[in-house]
Design a protein around this motif. Sequence first.
Motif, PDB file in Angstrom:
ATOM      1  N   MET A   1      57.812  90.507  49.659  1.00 22.09           N
ATOM      2  CA  MET A   1      56.966  89.330  49.508  1.00 22.09           C
ATOM      3  C   MET A   1      57.702  88.091  50.030  1.00 22.09           C
ATOM      4  O   MET A   1      58.890  87.927  49.790  1.00 22.09           O
ATOM      5  N   THR A   2      57.001  87.269  50.733  1.00 25.24           N
ATOM      6  CA  THR A   2      57.574  86.054  51.300  1.00 25.24           C
ATOM      7  C   THR A   2      57.732  84.995  50.218  1.00 25.24           C
ATOM      8  O   THR A   2      56.804  84.733  49.457  1.00 25.24           O
ATOM      9  N   HIS A   3      58.891  84.380  50.181  1.00 25.66           N
ATOM     10  CA  HIS A   3      59.126  83.303  49.214  1.00 25.66           C
ATOM     11  C   HIS A   3      58.290  82.095  49.627  1.00 25.66           C
ATOM     12  O   HIS A   3      58.227  81.749  50.814  1.00 25.66           O
ATOM     13  N   PRO A   4      57.644  81.421  48.675  1.00 24.56           N
ATOM     14  CA  PRO A   4      56.767  80.294  49.016  1.00 24.56           C
ATOM     15  C   PRO A   4      57.488  79.099  49.646  1.00 24.56           C
ATOM     16  O   PRO A   4      56.837  78.253  50.263  1.00 24.56           O
ATOM     17  N   LEU A   5      58.797  79.020  49.539  1.00 31.11           N
ATOM     18  CA  LEU A   5      59.526  77.915  50.178  1.00 31.11           C
ATOM     19  C   LEU A   5      59.708  78.127  51.677  1.00 31.11           C
ATOM     20  O   LEU A   5      60.040  77.189  52.397  1.00 31.11           O
ATOM     21  N   LEU A   6      59.489  79.344  52.159  1.00 32.27           N
ATOM     22  CA  LEU A   6      59.635  79.594  53.601  1.00 32.27           C
ATOM     23  C   LEU A   6      58.582  78.847  54.422  1.00 32.27           C
ATOM     24  O   LEU A   6      58.868  78.403  55.541  1.00 32.27           O
ATOM     25  N   LEU A   7      57.382  78.713  53.890  1.00 35.63           N
ATOM     26  CA  LEU A   7      56.322  78.033  54.660  1.00 35.63           C
ATOM     27  C   LEU A   7      56.621  76.558  54.911  1.00 35.63           C
ATOM     28  O   LEU A   7      56.494  76.092  56.047  1.00 35.63           O
ATOM     29  N   PRO A   8      57.022  75.778  53.892  1.00 36.33           N
ATOM     30  CA  PRO A   8      57.383  74.391  54.218  1.00 36.33           C
ATOM     31  C   PRO A   8      58.584  74.295  55.159  1.00 36.33           C
ATOM     32  O   PRO A   8      58.640  73.402  56.012  1.00 36.33           O
ATOM     33  N   MET A   9      59.533  75.233  55.024  1.00 36.09           N
ATOM     34  CA  MET A   9      60.665  75.225  55.952  1.00 36.09           C
ATOM     35  C   MET A   9      60.184  75.486  57.381  1.00 36.09           C
ATOM     36  O   MET A   9      60.607  74.806  58.325  1.00 36.09           O
ATOM     37  N   ALA A  10      59.273  76.446  57.544  1.00 40.80           N
ATOM     38  CA  ALA A  10      58.716  76.742  58.872  1.00 40.80           C
ATOM     39  C   ALA A  10      57.914  75.554  59.397  1.00 40.80           C
ATOM     40  O   ALA A  10      57.925  75.276  60.609  1.00 40.80           O
ATOM     41  N   ALA A  11      57.234  74.850  58.507  1.00 36.06           N
ATOM     42  CA  ALA A  11      56.472  73.667  58.930  1.00 36.06           C
ATOM     43  C   ALA A  11      57.402  72.597  59.490  1.00 36.06           C
ATOM     44  O   ALA A  11      57.078  71.931  60.480  1.00 36.06           O
ATOM     45  N   HIS A  12      58.572  72.441  58.900  1.00 33.17           N
ATOM     46  CA  HIS A  12      59.518  71.453  59.435  1.00 33.17           C
ATOM     47  C   HIS A  12      60.065  71.888  60.790  1.00 33.17           C
ATOM     48  O   HIS A  12      60.246  71.065  61.689  1.00 33.17           O
ATOM     49  N   VAL A  13      60.313  73.182  60.943  1.00 30.97           N
ATOM     50  CA  VAL A  13      60.748  73.693  62.253  1.00 30.97           C
ATOM     51  C   VAL A  13      59.662  73.402  63.296  1.00 30.97           C
ATOM     52  O   VAL A  13      59.960  72.979  64.420  1.00 30.97           O
ATOM     53  N   ALA A  14      58.393  73.594  62.912  1.00 31.84           N
ATOM     54  CA  ALA A  14      57.275  73.312  63.833  1.00 31.84           C
ATOM     55  C   ALA A  14      57.233  71.829  64.195  1.00 31.84           C
ATOM     56  O   ALA A  14      56.984  71.474  65.356  1.00 31.84           O
ATOM     57  N   LEU A  15      57.488  70.957  63.217  1.00 33.51           N
ATOM     58  CA  LEU A  15      57.525  69.520  63.510  1.00 33.51           C
ATOM     59  C   LEU A  15      58.630  69.209  64.510  1.00 33.51           C
ATOM     60  O   LEU A  15      58.412  68.469  65.482  1.00 33.51           O
ATOM     61  N   ALA A  16      59.810  69.766  64.304  1.00 33.50           N
ATOM     62  CA  ALA A  16      60.918  69.528  65.245  1.00 33.50           C
ATOM     63  C   ALA A  16      60.572  70.053  66.632  1.00 33.50           C
ATOM     64  O   ALA A  16      60.849  69.393  67.643  1.00 33.50           O
ATOM     65  N   ALA A  17      59.937  71.223  66.702  1.00 25.50           N
ATOM     66  CA  ALA A  17      59.534  71.786  67.998  1.00 25.50           C
ATOM     67  C   ALA A  17      58.525  70.870  68.691  1.00 25.50           C
ATOM     68  O   ALA A  17      58.615  70.626  69.900  1.00 25.50           O
ATOM     69  N   LEU A  18      57.567  70.354  67.924  1.00 27.73           N
ATOM     70  CA  LEU A  18      56.583  69.428  68.487  1.00 27.73           C
ATOM     71  C   LEU A  18      57.265  68.175  69.034  1.00 27.73           C
ATOM     72  O   LEU A  18      56.921  67.698  70.124  1.00 27.73           O
ATOM     73  N   LEU A  19      58.239  67.667  68.312  1.00 33.01           N
ATOM     74  CA  LEU A  19      58.960  66.490  68.792  1.00 33.01           C
ATOM     75  C   LEU A  19      59.740  66.785  70.073  1.00 33.01           C
ATOM     76  O   LEU A  19      59.815  65.938  70.959  1.00 33.01           O
ATOM     77  N   TYR A  20      60.300  67.986  70.186  1.00 34.64           N
ATOM     78  CA  TYR A  20      60.965  68.371  71.434  1.00 34.64           C
ATOM     79  C   TYR A  20      59.972  68.384  72.598  1.00 34.64           C
ATOM     80  O   TYR A  20      60.284  67.930  73.703  1.00 34.64           O
ATOM     81  N   VAL A  21      58.779  68.906  72.357  1.00 37.60           N
ATOM     82  CA  VAL A  21      57.744  68.937  73.403  1.00 37.60           C
ATOM     83  C   VAL A  21      57.356  67.507  73.791  1.00 37.60           C
ATOM     84  O   VAL A  21      57.279  67.175  74.982  1.00 37.60           O
ATOM     85  N   LEU A  22      57.113  66.657  72.789  1.00 35.30           N
ATOM     86  CA  LEU A  22      56.756  65.260  73.080  1.00 35.30           C
ATOM     87  C   LEU A  22      57.856  64.547  73.856  1.00 35.30           C
ATOM     88  O   LEU A  22      57.578  63.784  74.777  1.00 35.30           O
ATOM     89  N   LEU A  23      59.104  64.801  73.483  1.00 36.34           N
ATOM     90  CA  LEU A  23      60.213  64.165  74.187  1.00 36.34           C
ATOM     91  C   LEU A  23      60.287  64.631  75.636  1.00 36.34           C
ATOM     92  O   LEU A  23      60.527  63.838  76.546  1.00 36.34           O
ATOM     93  N   THR A  24      60.033  65.908  75.864  1.00 33.12           N
ATOM     94  CA  THR A  24      60.018  66.441  77.228  1.00 33.12           C
ATOM     95  C   THR A  24      58.926  65.780  78.045  1.00 33.12           C
ATOM     96  O   THR A  24      59.157  65.368  79.193  1.00 33.12           O
ATOM     97  N   VAL A  25      57.745  65.646  77.464  1.00 33.98           N
ATOM     98  CA  VAL A  25      56.625  64.991  78.153  1.00 33.98           C
ATOM     99  C   VAL A  25      56.960  63.524  78.430  1.00 33.98           C
ATOM    100  O   VAL A  25      56.706  63.011  79.524  1.00 33.98           O
ATOM    101  N   ALA A  26      57.541  62.851  77.437  1.00 37.00           N
ATOM    102  CA  ALA A  26      57.866  61.429  77.592  1.00 37.00           C
ATOM    103  C   ALA A  26      58.943  61.194  78.648  1.00 37.00           C
ATOM    104  O   ALA A  26      58.968  60.151  79.293  1.00 37.00           O
TER     105      ALA A  26
END
Length: 137
Positions: A1-26
């Motif tokens: 069973m997946t620990h419920p804290l993994l999802l918010p951690m993954a959400a932060h990784v997704a935010l960082a990835a999105l910022l990398y994409v935005l920085l590349t575009v910028a």
Amino acid sequence: MTHPLLLPMAAHVALAALLYVLLTVARAPKIWGIGQRADGSNPWATIEPRISANLSNQFEWPLFFYAACLLLIQGQVDSAVAVLLAWGFIAGRLIHSGVQVFTGNIRLRGLVFTINFLAVLGLWAVLLQAQLAGSAV
């Protein structure tokens, strides 16, 4: 069973990835010449440093978020309060990123940062409470 804290951690990784994409575009107009204005200028020139600064911020205070989450997971502490605090941290990070990238309002950014700050302190309080109560943390 997946620990419920993994999802918010993954959400932060997704935010960082999105910022990398935005920085590349910028940075694309300056580095690759893609998306330059007719005069050769970068339409993202004012926002690019703010995206870069925000991306750097994702590796500062969030370090303590990850440490608390990993210790809670390792200790098999299943706390609804910890999950709520973790999602509060993510909400605060999203708002903080929006304020930092799209405005120059440092006062508001500081206020929003308080959400992140308190959420992480709360996670550490849950962790310490579990340790003091004898959980296997």
